[in-house]
Design an enzyme around this catalytic site. Structure first.
Site, mmCIF file in Angstrom:
data_model
loop_
_atom_site.group_PDB
_atom_site.id
_atom_site.type_symbol
_atom_site.label_atom_id
_atom_site.label_comp_id
_atom_site.label_asym_id
_atom_site.label_seq_id
_atom_site.Cartn_x
_atom_site.Cartn_y
_atom_site.Cartn_z
ATOM 1 N N GLY A 80 -5.227 3.435 -7.899
ATOM 2 C CA GLY A 80 -5.458 3.661 -9.322
ATOM 3 C C GLY A 80 -4.619 4.777 -9.918
ATOM 4 O O GLY A 80 -4.820 5.163 -11.081
ATOM 5 N N ASP A 83 -10.644 4.028 -1.336
ATOM 6 C CA ASP A 83 -11.283 2.993 -0.508
ATOM 7 C C ASP A 83 -12.804 2.952 -0.679
ATOM 8 O O ASP A 83 -13.466 3.997 -0.699
ATOM 9 C CB ASP A 83 -10.978 3.244 0.973
ATOM 10 C CG ASP A 83 -9.512 3.013 1.300
ATOM 11 O OD1 ASP A 83 -8.709 2.801 0.371
ATOM 12 O OD2 ASP A 83 -9.182 3.050 2.496
ATOM 13 N N ASP A 96 0.839 -1.204 0.000
ATOM 14 C CA ASP A 96 0.000 0.000 0.000
ATOM 15 C C ASP A 96 0.878 1.260 0.000
ATOM 16 O O ASP A 96 1.644 1.489 0.935
ATOM 17 C CB ASP A 96 -0.878 -0.072 1.263
ATOM 18 C CG ASP A 96 -1.985 0.946 1.264
ATOM 19 O OD1 ASP A 96 -1.973 1.853 0.416
ATOM 20 O OD2 ASP A 96 -2.860 0.836 2.143
#
Ligand code: GLA
Length: 377
Positions: free
Chosen positions: A180, A201, A141
């Site tokens: 993205g 999210d 992440d």
């Protein structure tokens, strides 16, 4: 001597992404329901419940620990779990003993999104640690990586971890999470990603789910396929913010998108209704179809939409969606689907054969609802 040599070769043999995620990964992830409240006991109980509820039989195999497991590094720089996870290897062994797989989470930055220790400057070391624990899946992440890297370095940073994972010799699904940015769908596979988040999210409400699922995936279809998938984020089914009908749309839409299906609810206490949605094998078969083609919208009329997904045996999955606040009559006309003549139709939520039909198929679809069909060819 020879034998030892062969064994070593076998372990070091390259593996390919498509072997790892030849269909969209299915499992469970801790974040949507538990956030920082996840611990060893919860993961064990969830693993038990995935088996006893029938989720495992339906295909959910990865049990993924998201953020907040990380502790400090030891004197050699090895990452340690924090006190919520006393023994990661023992936990992985437990999850494996249930016939399931286990996933973990980190960031390429110094800190994770929740402020815990990231993998910055410890990439190869962390990959080895995870492999030694028996980890099968890594979500990576971006978060604080934006503080130490330029945007132009993003692809190389993801590739560094992918290479580190491969170098361990243990197959681990590699999940890119950077919301993205930089059209990740165009390069995610080339840096070793098996899946990549396409958006920010998801939230447990109709607006968030439907914007992500209906509106933000269009145009990425060509980039999905065996081994590499667009990821519209984890499921919210069963978390309470949507109606039963809306959750059937959530699962149906993710199946049409060939999306990873990572349940995000408390599997230990889910209602029969939630279990029935998550374990609908006919809808899951659409998601997991080996052709691996992401479905697409083929018509839109106000708030109703028809989507199609070609399947490996030549059948078509067709979804009639109604995003409006009233019941609507929705029709899938054969020419829009590229077919003609008579076809057998099966309704995958009602689990009934809906006849052999010419020209098209119409259904009354409830508000925020769906009828999903399998059309034989
Ligand atoms: C980001 C990710 C989420 C979750 C949290 C954890 O927001 O997009 O899916 O992993 O971080 O901190």
């Amino acid at each position: 001597m020879r034998k030892i040599c062969f064994t070593t070769l076998a372990i070091a043999a390259p593996f390919f992404a498509a072997d790892l995620a030849s269909t969209p990964p299915m499992g469970w992830n801790s974040w949507n329901k538990f956030a920082d409240k996840v611990d060893d006991k919860t993961i064990r109980e969830i693993a038990d419940a995935i088996v006893s509820s029938g989720m495992k039989d339906a295909g959910y195999v990865y049990v993924n620990i998201d953020d907040t497991w990380e502790g400090e590094r030891d004197a050699q720089g090895n990452i340690q779990p924090n006190s919520k996870f006393p023994d990661m290897k023992a936990l992985a062994d437990y999850v494996h003993s249930k016939g399931l797989k286990i996933g973990i989470y980190s960031s390429p930055g110094p800190k994770t999104c929740a402020g815990f220790e990231g993998s910055y400057q410890h990439e190869a070391q962390d990959a080895k640690t995870w492999a030694a624990w028996g980890i099968d899946y890594v979500k990576y992440d971006w978060c604080s990586a934006s503080k130490v890297y330029q945007p132009s370095e993003m692809q190389a940073v993801y590739k560094r971890m992918s290479d580190a994972l491969k170098a361990t010799g243990r197959p681990m699904v590699f999940s890119l999470c950077q919301y993205g940015e930089q059209d990740v769908w165009t390069w995610g596979a080339s840096v070793g990603g098996n899946l990549w988040r396409t958006t920010g999210d998801i939230k447990d409400n109709w607006k968030s789910m439907s914007i992500i699922g209906f509106d933000k995936q269009t145009g990425h279809e060509q980039y999905a396929g065996p081994g590499h998938w667009n990821d519209p984020d984890m499921l919210e089914v069963g978390n309470g913010g949507m109606s039963r009908t809306e959750y059937t749309v959530h699962l149906s839409l993710w199946a049409m998108l060939a999306a990873p299906l990572l349940a995000g609810n408390d599997v230990r206490s889910m209602t029969d209704e939630t279990r029935d949605i998550l374990t609908n094998k006919e809808v899951i078969a659409i998601d997991q179809d080996p052709l691996g083609q992401q479905g697409r919208r083929v018509s839109k009329d106000g708030a109703t939409e028809v989507w199609v997904k070609p399947l490996a045996n030549g059948d078509l999955a067709v979804a009639l969606f109604n995003r409006s606040d009233q019941m609507a009559d929705v029709t899938a006309y054969w020419p829009i689907l590229g077919i003609d003549g008579k076809h057998k139709v099966r309704d995958l939520w009602r689990h009934v054969n809906a006849g052999t039909v010419r020209d098209g198929y119409s259904a009354d679809v409830p508000q925020h609802g769906v009828v999903i069909l399998r059309i034989a060819r």
